[in-house]
Design an enzyme around this catalytic site. Structure first.
Site, PDB file in Angstrom:
ATOM      1  N   ASN A  37    -101.271 -11.572 -33.907  1.00 16.16           N
ATOM      2  CA  ASN A  37    -101.549 -13.008 -34.041  1.00 16.16           C
ATOM      3  C   ASN A  37    -101.848 -13.660 -32.693  1.00 16.16           C
ATOM      4  OD1 ASN A  37    -101.783 -15.417 -35.369  1.00 16.16           O
ATOM      5  ND2 ASN A  37     -99.625 -15.596 -35.952  1.00 16.16           N
ATOM      6  N   HIS A 122     -89.603 -18.104 -47.916  1.00 23.42           N
ATOM      7  CA  HIS A 122     -89.416 -19.114 -46.868  1.00 23.42           C
ATOM      8  C   HIS A 122     -89.356 -20.515 -47.461  1.00 23.42           C
ATOM      9  CE1 HIS A 122     -91.167 -16.685 -43.248  1.00 23.42           C
ATOM     10  NE2 HIS A 122     -90.306 -15.988 -43.953  1.00 23.42           N
ATOM     11  N   ARG A 147     -84.899 -17.921 -47.096  1.00 19.81           N
ATOM     12  CA  ARG A 147     -84.767 -18.346 -45.709  1.00 19.81           C
ATOM     13  C   ARG A 147     -84.840 -19.864 -45.672  1.00 19.81           C
ATOM     14  NH1 ARG A 147     -88.856 -17.406 -40.597  1.00 19.81           N
ATOM     15  NH2 ARG A 147     -89.694 -19.356 -41.422  1.00 19.81           N
ATOM     16  N   TYR A 159     -91.046 -25.085 -35.697  1.00 15.02           N
ATOM     17  CA  TYR A 159     -91.282 -23.794 -36.340  1.00 15.02           C
ATOM     18  C   TYR A 159     -90.656 -23.741 -37.741  1.00 15.02           C
ATOM     19  CZ  TYR A 159     -90.784 -19.090 -37.901  1.00 15.02           C
ATOM     20  OH  TYR A 159     -90.825 -17.980 -38.708  1.00 15.02           O
ATOM     21  N   ASP A 216     -83.934 -18.317 -39.285  1.00 16.43           N
ATOM     22  CA  ASP A 216     -84.631 -17.771 -38.122  1.00 16.43           C
ATOM     23  C   ASP A 216     -84.463 -18.726 -36.939  1.00 16.43           C
ATOM     24  OD1 ASP A 216     -86.341 -16.551 -36.330  1.00 16.43           O
ATOM     25  OD2 ASP A 216     -87.987 -16.288 -37.762  1.00 16.43           O
ATOM     26  N   HIS A 218     -85.693 -18.108 -34.043  1.00 19.00           N
ATOM     27  CA  HIS A 218     -86.975 -18.010 -33.348  1.00 19.00           C
ATOM     28  C   HIS A 218     -86.853 -18.084 -31.837  1.00 19.00           C
ATOM     29  CE1 HIS A 218     -91.433 -17.918 -33.743  1.00 19.00           C
ATOM     30  NE2 HIS A 218     -91.110 -17.358 -34.878  1.00 19.00           N
ATOM     31  N   GLU A 242     -81.521 -14.774 -37.501  1.00 18.14           N
ATOM     32  CA  GLU A 242     -82.602 -13.969 -36.914  1.00 18.14           C
ATOM     33  C   GLU A 242     -82.999 -14.492 -35.532  1.00 18.14           C
ATOM     34  OE1 GLU A 242     -85.981 -13.983 -39.488  1.00 18.14           O
ATOM     35  OE2 GLU A 242     -87.374 -13.427 -37.900  1.00 18.14           O
ATOM     36  N   GLU A 268     -88.782  -8.650 -34.327  1.00 17.45           N
ATOM     37  CA  GLU A 268     -90.172  -8.792 -34.783  1.00 17.45           C
ATOM     38  C   GLU A 268     -91.170  -8.713 -33.631  1.00 17.45           C
ATOM     39  OE1 GLU A 268     -89.825 -12.676 -36.725  1.00 17.45           O
ATOM     40  OE2 GLU A 268     -91.203 -13.491 -35.249  1.00 17.45           O
ATOM     41  N   ARG A 289     -85.944  -5.737 -37.353  1.00 21.24           N
ATOM     42  CA  ARG A 289     -86.981  -6.650 -37.850  1.00 21.24           C
ATOM     43  C   ARG A 289     -88.416  -6.211 -37.536  1.00 21.24           C
ATOM     44  NH1 ARG A 289     -87.946  -9.759 -40.997  1.00 21.24           N
ATOM     45  NH2 ARG A 289     -88.645 -11.614 -39.893  1.00 21.24           N
ATOM     46  N   HIS A 318     -90.493  -7.153 -40.842  1.00 16.20           N
ATOM     47  CA  HIS A 318     -91.238  -8.402 -40.658  1.00 16.20           C
ATOM     48  C   HIS A 318     -92.400  -8.446 -41.661  1.00 16.20           C
ATOM     49  CE1 HIS A 318     -93.405 -11.190 -37.544  1.00 16.20           C
ATOM     50  NE2 HIS A 318     -92.588 -11.877 -38.313  1.00 16.20           N
ATOM     51  N   ASP A 322     -99.237 -13.270 -41.109  1.00 13.15           N
ATOM     52  CA  ASP A 322    -100.124 -12.721 -40.073  1.00 13.15           C
ATOM     53  C   ASP A 322    -100.058 -11.190 -40.008  1.00 13.15           C
ATOM     54  OD1 ASP A 322     -97.678 -14.275 -38.807  1.00 13.15           O
ATOM     55  OD2 ASP A 322     -97.983 -12.551 -37.499  1.00 13.15           O
ATOM     56  N   GLU A 345     -89.040  -9.376 -45.791  1.00 16.15           N
ATOM     57  CA  GLU A 345     -89.614 -10.724 -45.707  1.00 16.15           C
ATOM     58  C   GLU A 345     -90.931 -10.744 -46.494  1.00 16.15           C
ATOM     59  OE1 GLU A 345     -90.964 -11.867 -41.786  1.00 16.15           O
ATOM     60  OE2 GLU A 345     -90.510 -13.967 -42.166  1.00 16.15           O
ATOM     61  N   TRP A 408     -91.178 -20.243 -27.977  1.00 15.33           N
ATOM     62  CA  TRP A 408     -91.564 -20.803 -29.288  1.00 15.33           C
ATOM     63  C   TRP A 408     -90.977 -19.942 -30.400  1.00 15.33           C
ATOM     64  CZ3 TRP A 408     -94.593 -19.161 -33.533  1.00 15.33           C
ATOM     65  CH2 TRP A 408     -94.767 -20.157 -34.519  1.00 15.33           C
TER      66      TRP A 408
HETATM   67  O1  EZ4 Z   1     -93.449 -16.651 -36.139  1.00 16.41           O
HETATM   68  O2  EZ4 Z   1     -95.255 -13.890 -37.493  1.00 16.41           O
HETATM   69  O3  EZ4 Z   1     -89.798 -14.304 -39.310  1.00 16.41           O
HETATM   70  N1  EZ4 Z   1     -90.962 -14.612 -39.194  1.00 16.41           N
HETATM   71  C1  EZ4 Z   1     -91.506 -15.131 -38.105  1.00 16.41           C
HETATM   72  C2  EZ4 Z   1     -92.991 -15.367 -38.128  1.00 16.41           C
HETATM   73  C3  EZ4 Z   1     -93.592 -15.396 -36.735  1.00 16.41           C
HETATM   74  C4  EZ4 Z   1     -95.074 -15.080 -36.791  1.00 16.41           C
HETATM   75  C5  EZ4 Z   1     -95.684 -14.951 -35.397  1.00 16.41           C
HETATM   76  O4  EZ4 Z   1     -96.978 -14.467 -35.456  1.00 16.41           O
HETATM   77  O5  EZ4 Z   1     -90.806 -15.413 -37.161  1.00 16.41           O
HETATM   78  O6  EZ4 Z   1     -93.266 -16.548 -38.835  1.00 16.41           O
HETATM   79 CO    CO Z   2     -88.903 -14.437 -37.325  1.00 15.54          CO
END
Ligand code: EZ4
Ligand code: CO
Length: 408
Positions: A37, A122, A147, A159, A216, A218, A242, A268, A289, A318, A322, A345, A408
């Site tokens: 991605n 999600h 999630r 996010y 998550d 993130h 996560e 991931e 992941r 994961h 994407d 997921e 991010w």
């Molecule tokens: O942000 O795959 O758990 N899932 C994630 C995804 C990631 C994207 C990044 O390309 O964290 O949504």
């Molecule tokens: Co994630």
């Protein structure tokens, strides 16, 4: 049998996908996903200029040898671009081998260990009513694990949260945010830490103790912040927390682990078993992941998950949008076959994406099954793919409220 061509197809039915198609002199074809991605064309160049020419004339049956040749033989090893390219080759060769055998890939990985793979969806909302609606909608679609992501008071788009309500809304840049520059978001970890435990308290009160709930982080917390959050979430019995911290520091997980029994999932953005050695051998995580697409394909993932199994650690592959349907199908064959499966997921792809990639996997009563179609069970429609040329698209960039760039 010999490989006669290896062709890279880039298509963007709402978001970019990189697919490798390997064809043999006997006319068999296999597909592999190499989508990375926001850096898609780096994998395209790697595959087209440096990998495809090396594949011509090789025996497609020798998957391990091809994997090792691309990994060790390039001298420069690991990294997301290299490992996505190797994954694309590996998965395409497994597709060919399974088609040759007339079997679904999971049969070659040892056969089915379960009837289907538990999937999580999600849910998200800008406030509690919207979040509850989203959870109910996912339950109505059949999801049995959810999630939970929410907006943070005082912050804008963050996010994991759909930006507008309504039935068909997707948070995950589906369609992807297709701009020549990344969009910027604002982040405040302390505001997040204050807000999130109350959200999980409300969700548990509304939906009861049974429903598996995931979250998550993130990559945004420091180890001590993650430890604090893990402790505060313990009463709400999460399935996992996560990516609590940026995952390249394996030692950070030791600190989090010392403070909380909330299960931890990570990986991931990892692309090698070597990213996990401390995490697995010291049992610092509960779920692995990595994506098949980003960690060297089925060959590498099987070894990684077998090693995790030695330590009683389970899979949580994961599966965002994407990852192409090709990468998703590869994950589902592994999920069905391995003993130490945890959860999968699942963000369903858009109808437009599924016109390009013809899938056969099924989602029934919360479980995913890769289907019994020989091979991976996914085919690429070239005409549909050609109708959607590449569009530059980037993941967002995070800045703290004072402007500092943050994970991010
Ligand atoms: O942000 O795959 O758990 N899932 C994630 C995804 C990631 C994207 C990044 O390309 O964290 O949504
Ligand atoms: Co994630």
């Amino acid at each position: 049998m010999k490989i006669s061509s290896a062709e890279v197809v880039v298509t963007s039915p709402g978001r970019n996908f990189v697919t490798l198609r390997i064809t043999t002199d006997e006319g068999l074809t296999g597909l592999g996903d190499g989508t990375l991605n926001g850096r898609e064309l780096a994998v395209v160049a790697y595959l087209r200029d440096h990998v495809a020419p090396l594949l011509i004339g090789r025996d497609p049956a020798n998957i391990e040898d091809t994997w090792q040749s691309l990994y060790r033989g390039s001298y420069w090893r690991r990294g997301p671009v290299t490992m996505a390219a190797i994954a694309a080759v590996d998965v395409a060769l497994w597709d060919i081998k399974a088609k040759c055998a007339g079997m679904p890939l999971y049969q070659l990985l040892g056969g089915a260990s379960r009837t289907g793979a538990l999937a999580y969806g999600h849910a998200s909302g800008r406030d509690l009513p919207e979040l509850f609606d989203s959870i109910r909608a996912h339950l109505a679609e059949g999801f049995r694990a959810i999630r939970v992501q929410t907006a943070i008071p005082g912050l804008g788009t963050v996010y994991g949260v759909a930006t507008s309500g309504g039935g068909d809304t997707r948070y995950d840049y589906e369609p992807a945010q297709r701009h020549p520059q990344p969009v910027e978001e604002t982040w405040d970890t302390r505001a997040y830490l204050r807000h999130l435990p109350g959200v999980f308290e409300a969700v548990r009160a509304e939906f009861g103790p049974e429903l598996p709930l995931l979250h998550d982080g993130h990559h945004r917390m420091t180890p001590i912040q993650a430890a604090k959050l893990g402790k505060e979430l313990e009463p709400y019995d999460l399935f996992w927390l996560e990516d609590a911290t940026p995952a390249e520091d394996q030692n950070a997980l030791r600190l989090i682990r010392q403070h909380t029994t909330t299960p931890l999932a990570i990986g991931e953005v990892f692309n090698s078993v070597h990213d996990y050695t401390t995490l697995l051998s010291e049992r610092l995580i509960d779920y692995v992941r990595s994506a098949v697409t980003h960690a060297g394909g089925v060959t590498a993932m099987k070894k990684l998950l077998d090693l995790a199994g030695v330590y009683g650690i389970r899979s949580g592959i994961h599966g965002p949008t994407d990852i192409s349907p090709v990468g998703m199908a590869a994950a589902l064959h592994l999920d069905l076959a391995i003993h130490n499966f945890g959860i999968q997921e699942f963000m369903p792809h858009s109808a437009r994406t599924l016109e390009v990639f013809r899938t056969s996997y099924r989602f029934t009563d919360g479980l995913l099954h890769p289907s019994d179609t020989p091979g991976l069970g996914v085919e690429l429609d070239d005409d549909a793919a050609a109708a959607h040329p590449y569009v530059p698209a980037y993941l967002p960039v995070n800045r703290l409220t004072d402007g500092t760039v943050h994970d991010w």
